[in-house]
Design a protein around this motif. Sequence first.
Motif, short mmCIF file in Angstrom:
data_model
loop_
_atom_site.label_atom_id
_atom_site.label_comp_id
_atom_site.label_asym_id
_atom_site.label_seq_id
_atom_site.Cartn_x
_atom_site.Cartn_y
_atom_site.Cartn_z
N LYS A 61 2.62 -7.59 -1.50
CA LYS A 61 2.90 -6.69 -2.62
C LYS A 61 4.33 -6.16 -2.57
O LYS A 61 4.73 -5.37 -3.40
CB LYS A 61 1.92 -5.51 -2.62
CG LYS A 61 0.48 -5.89 -2.78
CD LYS A 61 0.21 -6.25 -4.20
CE LYS A 61 -1.27 -6.53 -4.43
NZ LYS A 61 -1.51 -6.89 -5.83
N LEU B 199 3.37 -0.03 -8.37
CA LEU B 199 3.86 -1.33 -8.85
C LEU B 199 3.50 -1.56 -10.30
O LEU B 199 2.58 -1.05 -10.83
CB LEU B 199 3.25 -2.47 -7.99
CG LEU B 199 3.55 -2.37 -6.50
CD1 LEU B 199 2.82 -3.47 -5.75
CD2 LEU B 199 5.03 -2.43 -6.23
N ASP C 204 -7.51 -4.15 -4.58
CA ASP C 204 -6.59 -5.17 -5.09
C ASP C 204 -7.28 -6.06 -6.12
O ASP C 204 -6.76 -6.29 -7.21
CB ASP C 204 -6.04 -6.01 -3.94
CG ASP C 204 -4.95 -6.96 -4.38
OD1 ASP C 204 -4.16 -6.59 -5.27
OD2 ASP C 204 -4.89 -8.07 -3.82
N ASP D 229 -2.30 -1.90 -7.24
CA ASP D 229 -0.91 -1.85 -7.73
C ASP D 229 -0.51 -0.48 -8.23
O ASP D 229 0.56 0.02 -7.88
CB ASP D 229 -0.67 -2.92 -8.78
CG ASP D 229 -0.59 -4.32 -8.19
OD1 ASP D 229 -0.66 -4.47 -6.95
OD2 ASP D 229 -0.44 -5.28 -8.97
#
Length: 85
Positions: free
Chosen positions: A25, A85, A74, A80
């Motif tokens: 990631k 992210l 995930d 995320d």
Amino acid sequence: MTDITLFHTSTCPYCVQAERLLGRKGITAINKVNIEQSATLRDEMIARSGRRTVPQIFINGEHIGGFDDLVRLDQGGALDPLLGL
């Protein structure tokens, strides 16, 4: 910046897998806390997580759980956002 703490031992394959998943990631800044040689650190991990197994993962102070919990986050698309992210 996301604050990640990973309580681990040097022989734990799930700890390695958790670090690899985070690495994929783009997360490289991980506060890795090895609990093998310190009863104090082990006790801290247990007090914070309520669990005795490793890894125990915290993102921005929030207990995520172990490797299986990280994978579920995930796969469900919730990791995320936690990582920014």
